[in-house]
Design an enzyme around this catalytic site. Structure first.
Site, PDB file in Angstrom:
ATOM      1  N   HIS A  52      80.693  45.394 -61.159  1.00 11.00           N
ATOM      2  CA  HIS A  52      80.128  44.667 -62.310  1.00 11.00           C
ATOM      3  C   HIS A  52      78.636  44.932 -62.387  1.00 11.00           C
ATOM      4  O   HIS A  52      78.064  45.604 -61.521  1.00 11.00           O
ATOM      5  CB  HIS A  52      80.442  43.169 -62.240  1.00 11.00           C
ATOM      6  N   HIS A  54      75.705  43.140 -62.353  1.00 11.75           N
ATOM      7  CA  HIS A  54      74.586  42.396 -61.782  1.00 11.75           C
ATOM      8  C   HIS A  54      73.692  43.297 -60.925  1.00 11.75           C
ATOM      9  O   HIS A  54      74.178  44.199 -60.236  1.00 11.75           O
ATOM     10  CB  HIS A  54      75.086  41.206 -60.974  1.00 11.75           C
ATOM     11  N   ASP A  56      72.122  43.043 -58.150  1.00  8.87           N
ATOM     12  CA  ASP A  56      72.331  43.201 -56.711  1.00  8.87           C
ATOM     13  C   ASP A  56      73.565  44.036 -56.401  1.00  8.87           C
ATOM     14  O   ASP A  56      73.924  44.210 -55.227  1.00  8.87           O
ATOM     15  CB  ASP A  56      72.402  41.837 -56.017  1.00  8.87           C
ATOM     16  N   HIS A  57      74.185  44.587 -57.433  1.00  8.44           N
ATOM     17  CA  HIS A  57      75.323  45.492 -57.263  1.00  8.44           C
ATOM     18  C   HIS A  57      75.045  46.891 -57.808  1.00  8.44           C
ATOM     19  O   HIS A  57      75.721  47.846 -57.411  1.00  8.44           O
ATOM     20  CB  HIS A  57      76.566  44.912 -57.932  1.00  8.44           C
ATOM     21  N   HIS A 108      83.757  36.014 -63.292  1.00  7.71           N
ATOM     22  CA  HIS A 108      82.368  36.036 -62.836  1.00  7.71           C
ATOM     23  C   HIS A 108      81.491  36.699 -63.896  1.00  7.71           C
ATOM     24  O   HIS A 108      80.440  36.183 -64.273  1.00  7.71           O
ATOM     25  CB  HIS A 108      82.290  36.778 -61.510  1.00  7.71           C
ATOM     26  N   ASP A 130      82.351  40.256 -56.699  1.00 11.21           N
ATOM     27  CA  ASP A 130      82.050  38.824 -56.656  1.00 11.21           C
ATOM     28  C   ASP A 130      83.154  37.971 -57.278  1.00 11.21           C
ATOM     29  O   ASP A 130      82.901  36.837 -57.688  1.00 11.21           O
ATOM     30  CB  ASP A 130      80.734  38.542 -57.390  1.00 11.21           C
ATOM     31  N   HIS A 168      79.602  39.517 -50.545  1.00 11.48           N
ATOM     32  CA  HIS A 168      78.617  38.583 -50.001  1.00 11.48           C
ATOM     33  C   HIS A 168      79.155  37.901 -48.747  1.00 11.48           C
ATOM     34  O   HIS A 168      80.355  37.623 -48.642  1.00 11.48           O
ATOM     35  CB  HIS A 168      78.260  37.491 -51.019  1.00 11.48           C
TER      36      HIS A 168
END
Length: 256
Positions: A52, A54, A56-57, A108, A130, A168
């Site tokens: 996805h 985001h 942090d990905h 998410h 996530d 995570h």
């Protein structure tokens, strides 16, 4: 095949799968941990899988392109750094001679996908970003409770020995909530003790397995009477699975 969780930021894992010569990485939110692992093992970077959009990905994708020997794959309905190969539910990708099926799991984010390898030698592998965490699930930033409940139900139906590679290290906080929801779950108590021992030794709690998550994760157990009772006490509109899930997710959002 070697499966490794590369720590990133404060609690992210970038998953790396390698055959001793080449590697594929999943959700590289930053490039440095990947570069260090590739250098240490003298691996070529064959592909990048993204679940996805985001930061942090995907934050490390562009910095890794100079080392990339193959494609970046990601969900069609999200803004992934271009160029990339856009994927839909039911598609499949071949990386390192391994076939990964694409499962659309909105909730998410609106277009979140997961990658599932059924396994030939060893247990199946699920890269779920996530959507599913050990003992928990992702927050609903763009999707609805109905979507997320349906997405988790799809993942829960995968083979029990599937390795759950989420993004995570949230396990201990998730299990604290799970014990509040279902305090008499003996499997949950045992798993919590095991995970606490792993973290005390600075080791990852992941990967989990689908079989374990079916036993301990309240978000996969919305049809269980103890879960339904707890959700009802916290405002579930009905005993339907999506309503139980919605109540649990609202409760978890404020849980400390």
């Amino acid at each position: 095949m070697n499966l490794t969780a590369l720590p990133a930021f404060t609690d992210n894992y970038i998953w790396m799968l390698d055959d001793g010569t080449s590697a594929v990485v999943v959700d590289p939110g930053e490039a440095a941990p990947v570069q260090a692992a590739l250098d240490a093992r003298r691996l070529a970077l064959a592909a990048i899988l993204v679940t996805h959009h985001h930061g942090d990905h995907v934050g490390g994708v562009d910095a890794l392109r100079s080392r990339l020997k193959g494609p970046v794959y990601g969900p069609r309905r999200e803004q992934i750094p271009t160029p990339y190969v856009a994927l839909d539910d039911g598609d499949a990708v071949e990386v390192l001679d391994q076939r990964f099926e694409v499962i659309e799991v909105p909730g998410h984010t609106a277009g979140h996908i997961a990658y599932f390898h059924a396994g030939r030698e060893g247990a199946p592998i699920l890269f779920c970003g996530d959507t599913l965490f050990s003992g928990g699930c992702g927050r609903l930033f763009e999707g609805t409770p109905e979507q997320m409940h349906r997405s988790l139900s799809r993942l829960a139906a995968l083979p029990g020995d599937s390795r759950v590679c989420c993004a995570h290290e949230y396990t201990l906080s998730n299990l604290k909530f799970a014990r509040a929801v279902e305090p008499d779950n003996a499997a949950l108590a045992r798993y919590s003790a095991d995970c606490e021992a792993l973290r005390a030794d600075n080791r990852p709690t992941l990967p989990s397995s689908i079989a374990v998550e079916r036993e301990v994760n309240p978000f996969l157990r919305c049809d269980q009477s103890a879960i339904v009772r707890s959700a009802t006490r916290h405002g579930a509109a009905s005993t339907a699975g999506s309503d139980v899930f919605a109540a649990l997710r609202r409760w978890k959002n404020d849980f400390r």
